[in-house]
Design an enzyme around this catalytic site. Sequence first.
Site, PDB file in Angstrom:
ATOM      1  N   TYR A  97      11.027  12.178  11.951  1.00 48.44           N
ATOM      2  CA  TYR A  97       9.766  12.245  11.206  1.00 48.44           C
ATOM      3  C   TYR A  97       8.716  11.377  11.893  1.00 48.44           C
ATOM      4  O   TYR A  97       9.033  10.413  12.593  1.00 48.44           O
ATOM      5  CB  TYR A  97       9.936  11.800   9.746  1.00 48.44           C
ATOM      6  CG  TYR A  97      10.334  10.353   9.568  1.00 48.44           C
ATOM      7  CD1 TYR A  97       9.387   9.331   9.540  1.00 48.44           C
ATOM      8  CD2 TYR A  97      11.669   9.992   9.410  1.00 48.44           C
ATOM      9  CE1 TYR A  97       9.752   8.007   9.368  1.00 48.44           C
ATOM     10  CE2 TYR A  97      12.053   8.674   9.234  1.00 48.44           C
ATOM     11  CZ  TYR A  97      11.089   7.683   9.213  1.00 48.44           C
ATOM     12  OH  TYR A  97      11.457   6.370   9.051  1.00 48.44           O
ATOM     13  N   CYS A  98       7.447  11.741  11.666  1.00 48.37           N
ATOM     14  CA  CYS A  98       6.318  10.882  12.018  1.00 48.37           C
ATOM     15  C   CYS A  98       5.646  10.507  10.700  1.00 48.37           C
ATOM     16  O   CYS A  98       6.304  10.487   9.655  1.00 48.37           O
ATOM     17  CB  CYS A  98       5.369  11.570  12.991  1.00 48.37           C
ATOM     18  SG  CYS A  98       4.549  13.048  12.346  1.00 48.37           S
ATOM     19  N   PHE A  99       4.353  10.219  10.709  1.00 47.08           N
ATOM     20  CA  PHE A  99       3.754   9.747   9.459  1.00 47.08           C
ATOM     21  C   PHE A  99       3.578  10.875   8.442  1.00 47.08           C
ATOM     22  O   PHE A  99       3.976  10.758   7.289  1.00 47.08           O
ATOM     23  CB  PHE A  99       2.402   9.063   9.721  1.00 47.08           C
ATOM     24  CG  PHE A  99       1.827   8.440   8.469  1.00 47.08           C
ATOM     25  CD1 PHE A  99       2.432   7.326   7.908  1.00 47.08           C
ATOM     26  CD2 PHE A  99       0.712   8.978   7.849  1.00 47.08           C
ATOM     27  CE1 PHE A  99       1.929   6.758   6.737  1.00 47.08           C
ATOM     28  CE2 PHE A  99       0.194   8.414   6.688  1.00 47.08           C
ATOM     29  CZ  PHE A  99       0.800   7.301   6.137  1.00 47.08           C
ATOM     30  N   TYR A 127       6.968  10.708   6.923  1.00 42.87           N
ATOM     31  CA  TYR A 127       7.215   9.455   6.217  1.00 42.87           C
ATOM     32  C   TYR A 127       6.500   9.428   4.873  1.00 42.87           C
ATOM     33  O   TYR A 127       7.068   8.967   3.865  1.00 42.87           O
ATOM     34  CB  TYR A 127       6.743   8.273   7.081  1.00 42.87           C
ATOM     35  CG  TYR A 127       6.662   6.976   6.313  1.00 42.87           C
ATOM     36  CD1 TYR A 127       7.791   6.196   6.128  1.00 42.87           C
ATOM     37  CD2 TYR A 127       5.456   6.561   5.746  1.00 42.87           C
ATOM     38  CE1 TYR A 127       7.727   5.018   5.393  1.00 42.87           C
ATOM     39  CE2 TYR A 127       5.380   5.386   5.013  1.00 42.87           C
ATOM     40  CZ  TYR A 127       6.516   4.617   4.835  1.00 42.87           C
ATOM     41  OH  TYR A 127       6.439   3.459   4.101  1.00 42.87           O
TER      42      TYR A 127
END
Length: 366
Positions: A97-99, A127
């Site tokens: 995952y990223c943001f 996230y």
Amino acid sequence: MNMELPQVNDFRELFLKGTPLLDVRAPMEFQAGAFPNATNIPLLSDEERHLIGIRYKEQGQDAAIELGRELIDGQPKAERTAQWQAFVRQHPEGVLYCFRGGMRSRISQEWIYEATGIAYPRVEGGYKALRNFLLEEIDQSITEIQPTVLGGRTGAGKTIAIHRLQNSIDLEGLAWHRGSAFGGHVTPQPSQIDFENRLSIELIRHRAAGRFRLVFEDESKAVGSRHIPPALYEHMACSPLVILDVSLQERIDNSIDEYVTSALEEYQAMYGEDQGFQKWAAYATHSLSRISKRLGGERYREMNAKLQHAIGHLERTGNPEAHQEWISQLLTDYYDPMYDYQTSKKKDRIIFSGNMKEVIEYLTNS
């Protein structure tokens, strides 16, 4: 790349299974808040992310993407892909995952696929979606659980009891603090976000196992510098109270084990035997000085003299027995009056009182 790479959105299952999480956000984002099973292998360094952010504000998305390519093309891309590849092979069941689950996730997925042929899934919404889910789950959990609060004087062994119960949550463990003036560890507490995330996951797991009657240690609103979510604290503050009642000597022994033996082991494991001892001694001395005003000048000087004598005795002999004097005074002169005052306001909530064996039996069978 035309192939649509997979996404996952069953967040509950991710946390129930303890799925390994590959966090590709920048290090400073990870430090601000993450999840227990997450490993940070960023797509962009903090500095790269900062420069791309400036370019985005000044020239727009396309220019920012182009700068990103310039910054990480070549050796940086090869190194980061190799790190991801190692993670993926070690954790084939994981997700990344990223943001927000957008561009950084997709780029990482594509590079992993190019290097390994593995379509490694990404978290839908990233996230932010996981964090919002956990916050919502705290609120939902509070409406479903029935807390019992375990109280008792400082040193009674409440945390020991908590660990012997299956239907309990160790708030001090999650906040990495022993909950007293001498409660700090050699390593820092997690961020407030990390503490809340850990707590939410514990609540999810208990509810999934059908455990709704949960035991918590009696805490103030903050454990060290981490704050219990207000709704949970308020729920605990009006819940039934069980008192763990043990002898003063047991409390002294438990406190020596926590404040001296275990704390010293932590410092020596981190810094080595000699430097670890000196750092632990400084920690103990500073911890006592923090409550000097409440102790009063004369009593503080008396207790500090006993502490320094005990530190010297321990360094010479390896025997912690000399710490009994100042810890006994700390318990009876400092902590007990506060406990008596606080407990006097909670008498109507007390449903049981007993020693360790009796309390464990009561909480196990009730």
